[in-house]
Enzyme design. Structure first.
Site, PDB file in Angstrom:
ATOM      1  N   HIS A  32       0.856  -1.194   0.000  1.00 29.42           N
ATOM      2  CA  HIS A  32       0.000   0.000   0.000  1.00 29.42           C
ATOM      3  C   HIS A  32       0.886   1.236   0.000  1.00 29.42           C
ATOM      4  O   HIS A  32       1.727   1.420   0.883  1.00 29.42           O
ATOM      5  CB  HIS A  32      -0.896  -0.050   1.244  1.00 29.42           C
ATOM      6  CG  HIS A  32      -1.926   1.023   1.318  1.00 29.42           C
ATOM      7  ND1 HIS A  32      -3.094   0.998   0.584  1.00 29.42           N
ATOM      8  CD2 HIS A  32      -1.976   2.156   2.053  1.00 29.42           C
ATOM      9  CE1 HIS A  32      -3.817   2.065   0.877  1.00 29.42           C
ATOM     10  NE2 HIS A  32      -3.161   2.802   1.762  1.00 29.42           N
ATOM     11  N   MET A  67      -3.963  10.396  -2.021  1.00 32.63           N
ATOM     12  CA  MET A  67      -4.574  11.420  -1.152  1.00 32.63           C
ATOM     13  C   MET A  67      -4.118  12.783  -1.655  1.00 32.63           C
ATOM     14  O   MET A  67      -3.353  13.501  -1.013  1.00 32.63           O
ATOM     15  CB  MET A  67      -4.148  11.179   0.301  1.00 32.63           C
ATOM     16  CG  MET A  67      -4.841   9.966   0.909  1.00 32.63           C
ATOM     17  SD  MET A  67      -4.065   9.411   2.424  1.00 32.63           S
ATOM     18  CE  MET A  67      -2.796   8.360   1.729  1.00 32.63           C
ATOM     19  N   GLY A 141      -3.943  11.089   6.384  1.00 35.71           N
ATOM     20  CA  GLY A 141      -2.838  12.030   6.605  1.00 35.71           C
ATOM     21  C   GLY A 141      -1.689  11.436   7.386  1.00 35.71           C
ATOM     22  O   GLY A 141      -0.537  11.762   7.119  1.00 35.71           O
ATOM     23  N   PHE A 142      -2.011  10.547   8.309  1.00 39.16           N
ATOM     24  CA  PHE A 142      -0.953  10.029   9.192  1.00 39.16           C
ATOM     25  C   PHE A 142      -1.208   8.562   9.548  1.00 39.16           C
ATOM     26  O   PHE A 142      -2.367   8.159   9.669  1.00 39.16           O
ATOM     27  CB  PHE A 142      -0.893  10.836  10.495  1.00 39.16           C
ATOM     28  CG  PHE A 142      -0.702  12.303  10.258  1.00 39.16           C
ATOM     29  CD1 PHE A 142       0.584  12.828  10.111  1.00 39.16           C
ATOM     30  CD2 PHE A 142      -1.789  13.151  10.139  1.00 39.16           C
ATOM     31  CE1 PHE A 142       0.764  14.181   9.863  1.00 39.16           C
ATOM     32  CE2 PHE A 142      -1.622  14.507   9.892  1.00 39.16           C
ATOM     33  CZ  PHE A 142      -0.340  15.030   9.758  1.00 39.16           C
ATOM     34  N   GLY A 144      -0.589   5.454  12.445  1.00 37.28           N
ATOM     35  CA  GLY A 144      -0.522   5.390  13.898  1.00 37.28           C
ATOM     36  C   GLY A 144      -1.716   5.985  14.627  1.00 37.28           C
ATOM     37  O   GLY A 144      -1.658   6.225  15.832  1.00 37.28           O
ATOM     38  N   GLY A 175      -6.502   2.107   8.270  1.00 39.94           N
ATOM     39  CA  GLY A 175      -6.387   3.010   9.406  1.00 39.94           C
ATOM     40  C   GLY A 175      -6.657   2.370  10.749  1.00 39.94           C
ATOM     41  O   GLY A 175      -7.773   1.934  11.037  1.00 39.94           O
ATOM     42  N   GLY A 176      -5.586   2.266  11.533  1.00 36.77           N
ATOM     43  CA  GLY A 176      -5.744   1.815  12.918  1.00 36.77           C
ATOM     44  C   GLY A 176      -5.942   0.324  13.113  1.00 36.77           C
ATOM     45  O   GLY A 176      -6.450  -0.093  14.154  1.00 36.77           O
ATOM     46  N   GLY A 196      -0.104  -0.004   8.580  1.00 32.66           N
ATOM     47  CA  GLY A 196       1.167   0.714   8.531  1.00 32.66           C
ATOM     48  C   GLY A 196       2.004   0.445   9.750  1.00 32.66           C
ATOM     49  O   GLY A 196       2.913  -0.387   9.740  1.00 32.66           O
ATOM     50  N   SER A 197       1.662   1.133  10.834  1.00 31.13           N
ATOM     51  CA  SER A 197       2.497   1.055  12.031  1.00 31.13           C
ATOM     52  C   SER A 197       2.560  -0.349  12.632  1.00 31.13           C
ATOM     53  O   SER A 197       3.603  -0.756  13.134  1.00 31.13           O
ATOM     54  CB  SER A 197       2.004   2.069  13.071  1.00 31.13           C
ATOM     55  OG  SER A 197       0.612   1.996  13.225  1.00 31.13           O
TER      56      SER A 197
HETATM   57  C1  DX5 Z   1      -3.385   7.246   6.439  1.00 32.70           C
HETATM   58  C2  DX5 Z   1      -2.913   6.261   5.413  1.00 32.70           C
HETATM   59  C3  DX5 Z   1      -2.760   4.890   5.946  1.00 32.70           C
HETATM   60  C4  DX5 Z   1      -1.767   4.752   7.082  1.00 32.70           C
HETATM   61  C5  DX5 Z   1      -2.162   3.561   7.887  1.00 32.70           C
HETATM   62  O1  DX5 Z   1      -3.686   8.435   5.822  1.00 32.70           O
HETATM   63  O2  DX5 Z   1      -3.825   6.196   4.340  1.00 32.70           O
HETATM   64  O3  DX5 Z   1      -2.507   3.957   4.921  1.00 32.70           O
HETATM   65  O4  DX5 Z   1      -0.450   4.624   6.642  1.00 32.70           O
HETATM   66  O5  DX5 Z   1      -1.388   3.498   9.034  1.00 32.70           O
HETATM   67  P1  DX5 Z   1      -1.850   2.728  10.337  1.00 32.70           P
HETATM   68  O6  DX5 Z   1      -2.101   1.303   9.961  1.00 32.70           O
HETATM   69  O7  DX5 Z   1      -0.702   2.907  11.283  1.00 32.70           O
HETATM   70  O8  DX5 Z   1      -3.104   3.400  10.833  1.00 32.70           O
HETATM   71 ZN    ZN Z   2      -3.609   4.529   2.892  1.00 28.55          ZN
END
Ligand code: DX5
Ligand code: ZN
Length: 220
Positions: A32, A67, A141-142, A144, A175-176, A196-197
């Protein structure tokens, strides 16, 4: 089959090739790739040249989450860079059907994404035209952030609509998501899990990814 899509946003950017090879070797299917422009979301990540450089070193499905404002302007660049799936936000596309058509004309699979406060009614008219729907469970946007349960509730609704209308798009969550809530997430009927995290912040991302893949088997 459930698929894992680790988000490279949480990887160590100084050794991306190594980070990617490490998860690919344990059977991760998707990568991703979160592209952020600092306008649609309050953060800037990376663009097509980074994806192009990595393409030569991976056979994973490149799932590019755009995005960005005016995604139409950049679709060709990302397709040329080696994207397999081009994932656009409903909120950035005034003519979603046209954008999806452009993605298909470029030879890529099309996905449409909705933010946590965008209702599924906004994408009902394109469900028969996309290969995947991404339900965001955090505000983009982020990485974690904490998963928003109300946003996840859209997934069983989409599963129901897909069945009623005899459609076959995949449903993705982003997300999350981590090992702490993975079973609850999988129980919604989702097909592709972004993380992600929970993958790249782990001591060994390959071990973390493997734990996700093992848990998927309980739902197949
Ligand atoms: C957020 C991104 C996600 C993010 C997911 O804007 O679209 O793909 O990297 O990260 P985690 O899994 O840590 O929420
Ligand atoms: Zn994403």
């Amino acid at each position: 089959m459930k698929r894992l899509a680790p988000s490279m946003l949480s990887a160590d950017f100084s050794k991306l090739r190594e980070e990617i090879a490490n998860i690919e070797k344990v059977g991760v299917q998707y990568l991703h790739l979160d592209v952020m422009d600092g306008h649609f979301v309050p953060n800037i990540s990376f663009g097509a040249p980074v994806i192009k450089s990595l393409r030569k070193h991976s056979n994973m499905v490149f799932d590019v989450h755009l995005m960005i404002e005016n995604p139409e302007k950049y679709l060709q660049d990302f397709a040329k860079a080696g994207a397999d799936i081009l994932n656009v936000h409903q909120e950035t596309c005034p003519d979603l059907e046209k954008t999806i058509g452009m993605i298909h004309d470029l030879g890529c699979k099309a996905a449409v994404t909705i933010k946590p406060d965008t209702p599924i009614e906004k994408i009902l008219h394109v469900l028969d035209k996309v290969e995947m729907v991404l339900v965001m469970t955090v505000y983009p946007g982020f990485s974690g952030q904490k998963l928003i349960p109300e946003a996840m509730a859209k997934i069983p609704e989409l599963v129901k609509i897909r069945e009623e209308r005899g459609l076959n798009f995949d449903i993705q969550i982003d997300g999350g998501v981590g090992m702490g809530n993975l079973r609850e997430v999988l129980a919604t009927g989702v097909d592709v899990i972004v993380s992600g995290s929970a993958v790249f912040d782990a001591e060994d991302p390959a071990v973390a990814a493997k734990a996700f893949l093992e848990t998927f088997k309980e739902f197949e």
